[in-house]
Structures are given as C-alpha cells and as structure tokens.
Motif scaffolding. Structure first.
Motif, PDB file in Angstrom:
ATOM      1  N   VAL A 138      36.050 110.556  54.365  1.00  0.00           N
ATOM      2  CA  VAL A 138      36.861 109.379  54.672  1.00  0.00           C
ATOM      3  C   VAL A 138      37.248 109.324  56.157  1.00  0.00           C
ATOM      4  CG1 VAL A 138      39.091 110.414  54.112  1.00  0.00           C
ATOM      5  CG2 VAL A 138      38.768 107.954  53.857  1.00  0.00           C
ATOM      6  N   PHE A 139      37.313 110.471  56.830  1.00  0.00           N
ATOM      7  CA  PHE A 139      37.709 110.534  58.232  1.00  0.00           C
ATOM      8  C   PHE A 139      36.526 110.469  59.195  1.00  0.00           C
ATOM      9  CE2 PHE A 139      41.351 112.253  56.030  1.00  0.00           C
ATOM     10  CZ  PHE A 139      42.421 111.706  56.723  1.00  0.00           C
ATOM     11  N   GLU A 140      35.325 110.341  58.684  1.00  0.00           N
ATOM     12  CA  GLU A 140      34.101 110.355  59.485  1.00  0.00           C
ATOM     13  C   GLU A 140      34.153 109.355  60.650  1.00  0.00           C
ATOM     14  OE1 GLU A 140      30.280 111.707  60.453  1.00  0.00           O
ATOM     15  OE2 GLU A 140      31.491 112.442  58.787  1.00  0.00           O
ATOM     16  N   ALA A 141      34.650 108.154  60.400  1.00  0.00           N
ATOM     17  CA  ALA A 141      34.684 107.107  61.442  1.00  0.00           C
ATOM     18  C   ALA A 141      35.544 107.500  62.637  1.00  0.00           C
ATOM     19  CB  ALA A 141      35.195 105.803  60.849  1.00  0.00           C
ATOM     20  N   LEU A 142      36.526 108.377  62.424  1.00  0.00           N
ATOM     21  CA  LEU A 142      37.453 108.734  63.501  1.00  0.00           C
ATOM     22  C   LEU A 142      36.887 109.762  64.469  1.00  0.00           C
ATOM     23  CD1 LEU A 142      40.808 108.815  61.543  1.00  0.00           C
ATOM     24  CD2 LEU A 142      39.702 106.911  62.738  1.00  0.00           C
ATOM     25  N   LYS A 143      35.683 110.239  64.212  1.00  0.00           N
ATOM     26  CA  LYS A 143      35.042 111.170  65.150  1.00  0.00           C
ATOM     27  C   LYS A 143      34.687 110.480  66.459  1.00  0.00           C
ATOM     28  CE  LYS A 143      33.008 114.387  61.844  1.00  0.00           C
ATOM     29  NZ  LYS A 143      31.743 114.932  61.324  1.00  0.00           N
ATOM     30  N   ALA A 144      34.652 109.175  66.466  1.00  0.00           N
ATOM     31  CA  ALA A 144      34.429 108.397  67.689  1.00  0.00           C
ATOM     32  C   ALA A 144      35.796 108.192  68.354  1.00  0.00           C
ATOM     33  CB  ALA A 144      33.788 107.060  67.357  1.00  0.00           C
ATOM     34  N   GLU A 145      35.906 108.603  69.611  1.00  0.00           N
ATOM     35  CA  GLU A 145      37.203 108.535  70.292  1.00  0.00           C
ATOM     36  C   GLU A 145      37.779 107.126  70.306  1.00  0.00           C
ATOM     37  OE1 GLU A 145      37.861 110.647  73.962  1.00  0.00           O
ATOM     38  OE2 GLU A 145      36.269 112.052  73.429  1.00  0.00           O
ATOM     39  N   HIS A 146      36.945 106.121  70.517  1.00  0.00           N
ATOM     40  CA  HIS A 146      37.465 104.749  70.565  1.00  0.00           C
ATOM     41  C   HIS A 146      38.086 104.341  69.229  1.00  0.00           C
ATOM     42  CE1 HIS A 146      33.475 103.975  68.824  1.00  0.00           C
ATOM     43  NE2 HIS A 146      34.008 102.888  68.323  1.00  0.00           N
ATOM     44  N   ALA A 147      37.579 104.869  68.128  1.00  0.00           N
ATOM     45  CA  ALA A 147      38.155 104.592  66.813  1.00  0.00           C
ATOM     46  C   ALA A 147      39.449 105.386  66.620  1.00  0.00           C
ATOM     47  CB  ALA A 147      37.157 104.934  65.715  1.00  0.00           C
ATOM     48  N   PHE A 148      39.438 106.655  66.986  1.00  0.00           N
ATOM     49  CA  PHE A 148      40.608 107.521  66.832  1.00  0.00           C
ATOM     50  C   PHE A 148      41.806 106.969  67.607  1.00  0.00           C
ATOM     51  CE2 PHE A 148      43.215 111.180  68.076  1.00  0.00           C
ATOM     52  CZ  PHE A 148      43.492 111.713  66.828  1.00  0.00           C
ATOM     53  N   GLU A 149      41.549 106.429  68.780  1.00  0.00           N
ATOM     54  CA  GLU A 149      42.613 105.936  69.658  1.00  0.00           C
ATOM     55  C   GLU A 149      43.323 104.700  69.107  1.00  0.00           C
ATOM     56  OE1 GLU A 149      40.501 105.466  73.318  1.00  0.00           O
ATOM     57  OE2 GLU A 149      40.635 107.614  73.787  1.00  0.00           O
ATOM     58  N   LYS A 150      42.797 104.098  68.055  1.00  0.00           N
ATOM     59  CA  LYS A 150      43.395 102.884  67.484  1.00  0.00           C
ATOM     60  C   LYS A 150      44.425 103.197  66.400  1.00  0.00           C
ATOM     61  CE  LYS A 150      39.519 100.040  68.731  1.00  0.00           C
ATOM     62  NZ  LYS A 150      38.407  99.228  68.298  1.00  0.00           N
ATOM     63  N   VAL A 151      45.021 104.368  66.472  1.00  0.00           N
ATOM     64  CA  VAL A 151      46.030 104.778  65.502  1.00  0.00           C
ATOM     65  C   VAL A 151      47.262 103.880  65.616  1.00  0.00           C
ATOM     66  CG1 VAL A 151      47.069 106.519  67.031  1.00  0.00           C
ATOM     67  CG2 VAL A 151      47.249 106.770  64.540  1.00  0.00           C
ATOM     68  N   HIS A 152      47.897 103.631  64.490  1.00  0.00           N
ATOM     69  CA  HIS A 152      49.073 102.772  64.415  1.00  0.00           C
ATOM     70  C   HIS A 152      50.201 103.524  63.713  1.00  0.00           C
ATOM     71  CE1 HIS A 152      51.557  99.717  62.300  1.00  0.00           C
ATOM     72  NE2 HIS A 152      51.490  99.138  63.483  1.00  0.00           N
ATOM     73  N   ASN A 153      51.408 103.383  64.240  1.00  0.00           N
ATOM     74  CA  ASN A 153      52.575 104.020  63.640  1.00  0.00           C
ATOM     75  C   ASN A 153      53.125 103.117  62.537  1.00  0.00           C
ATOM     76  OD1 ASN A 153      54.958 105.260  62.980  1.00  0.00           O
ATOM     77  ND2 ASN A 153      55.833 105.197  65.024  1.00  0.00           N
ATOM     78  N   GLY A 154      53.114 103.614  61.319  1.00  0.00           N
ATOM     79  CA  GLY A 154      53.650 102.869  60.180  1.00  0.00           C
ATOM     80  C   GLY A 154      55.031 103.346  59.759  1.00  0.00           C
ATOM     81  N   GLY A 155      55.650 104.197  60.552  1.00  0.00           N
ATOM     82  CA  GLY A 155      56.989 104.700  60.219  1.00  0.00           C
ATOM     83  C   GLY A 155      56.939 105.979  59.404  1.00  0.00           C
ATOM     84  N   TYR A 156      56.571 105.865  58.146  1.00  0.00           N
ATOM     85  CA  TYR A 156      56.473 107.041  57.285  1.00  0.00           C
ATOM     86  C   TYR A 156      55.029 107.492  57.108  1.00  0.00           C
ATOM     87  CZ  TYR A 156      61.375 106.284  56.390  1.00  0.00           C
ATOM     88  OH  TYR A 156      62.720 106.135  56.554  1.00  0.00           O
ATOM     89  N   PHE A 157      54.160 106.920  57.912  1.00  0.00           N
ATOM     90  CA  PHE A 157      52.744 107.287  57.915  1.00  0.00           C
ATOM     91  C   PHE A 157      52.130 106.793  59.217  1.00  0.00           C
ATOM     92  CE2 PHE A 157      53.197 103.117  56.111  1.00  0.00           C
ATOM     93  CZ  PHE A 157      52.183 102.376  56.696  1.00  0.00           C
ATOM     94  N   ILE A 158      50.965 107.323  59.533  1.00  0.00           N
ATOM     95  CA  ILE A 158      50.167 106.748  60.608  1.00  0.00           C
ATOM     96  C   ILE A 158      48.908 106.212  59.953  1.00  0.00           C
ATOM     97  CG2 ILE A 158      51.077 108.228  62.426  1.00  0.00           C
ATOM     98  CD1 ILE A 158      48.388 109.800  62.220  1.00  0.00           C
ATOM     99  N   GLU A 159      48.301 105.234  60.593  1.00  0.00           N
ATOM    100  CA  GLU A 159      47.114 104.653  59.993  1.00  0.00           C
ATOM    101  C   GLU A 159      46.129 104.168  61.040  1.00  0.00           C
ATOM    102  OE1 GLU A 159      47.768 101.045  57.811  1.00  0.00           O
ATOM    103  OE2 GLU A 159      49.251 100.347  59.255  1.00  0.00           O
ATOM    104  N   TRP A 160      44.924 104.052  60.588  1.00  0.00           N
ATOM    105  CA  TRP A 160      43.854 103.417  61.335  1.00  0.00           C
ATOM    106  C   TRP A 160      43.434 102.236  60.464  1.00  0.00           C
ATOM    107  CZ3 TRP A 160      44.672 108.612  61.075  1.00  0.00           C
ATOM    108  CH2 TRP A 160      44.775 109.307  62.288  1.00  0.00           C
TER     109      TRP A 160
END
Length: 78
Positions: free
Chosen positions: A39-61
């Motif tokens: 499920v985390f395979e897509a985040l191996k690309a730095e440009h994808a990883f950098e799009k993290v969002h703070n959801g308060g009680y979680f982080i998400e892409w």
C-alpha cells in the motif's frame, strides 16, 4: 485511549517526517520501513511522499488513499 493530536508536520530528506504533537514533543519518524508494505509503494517517489497532509489525529497522502494514525507515529519514533 488518549490519542495525541498532530499540530505540525515537516518533510525531511530521506523519507523522514518531523512530527509535532499537541503535548509539545517533536519526534522524527522514519517512513522507509513502511515501504515494505504494498500500500505504501507509491510513496517511494519523493514527489509523492512530500504531499503528506496533516489530518490532526492522522497524517495522510490523499491522492494515494494512504494514512497513518498519530498513535502509530508516536510509537514509531526515533
């Protein structure tokens, strides 16, 4: 269970996240170990990883429908 709220998140080089929790403690989370899960395979690309969002009680892409809870981040820290 007392969930910790995430008040700030910063992307660091090397697939690291600097996470500030509502109790004032900032911790560094190494996300590379998650890459072994498909499920985390897509985040191996730095440009994808950098799009993290703070959801308060979680982080998400949101674009990849991937998230991690604040409790997971709290326990997986350096």
């Amino acid at each position: 269970m007392n969930l910790r709220k995430i008040t700030d998140i910063k992307v660091l080089p090397g697939f690291l996240l600097s996470v500030l929790f509502d109790n004032g403690i900032r911790k560094t989370v190494d996300c590379k170990p998650y890459f072994k899960f498909p499920v985390f395979e897509a985040l191996k690309a730095e440009h994808a990883f950098e799009k993290v969002h703070n959801g308060g009680y979680f982080i998400e892409w949101p674009a990849y429908e991937i998230d991690l809870s604040s409790d997971t981040l709290w326990s997986d820290v350096k």
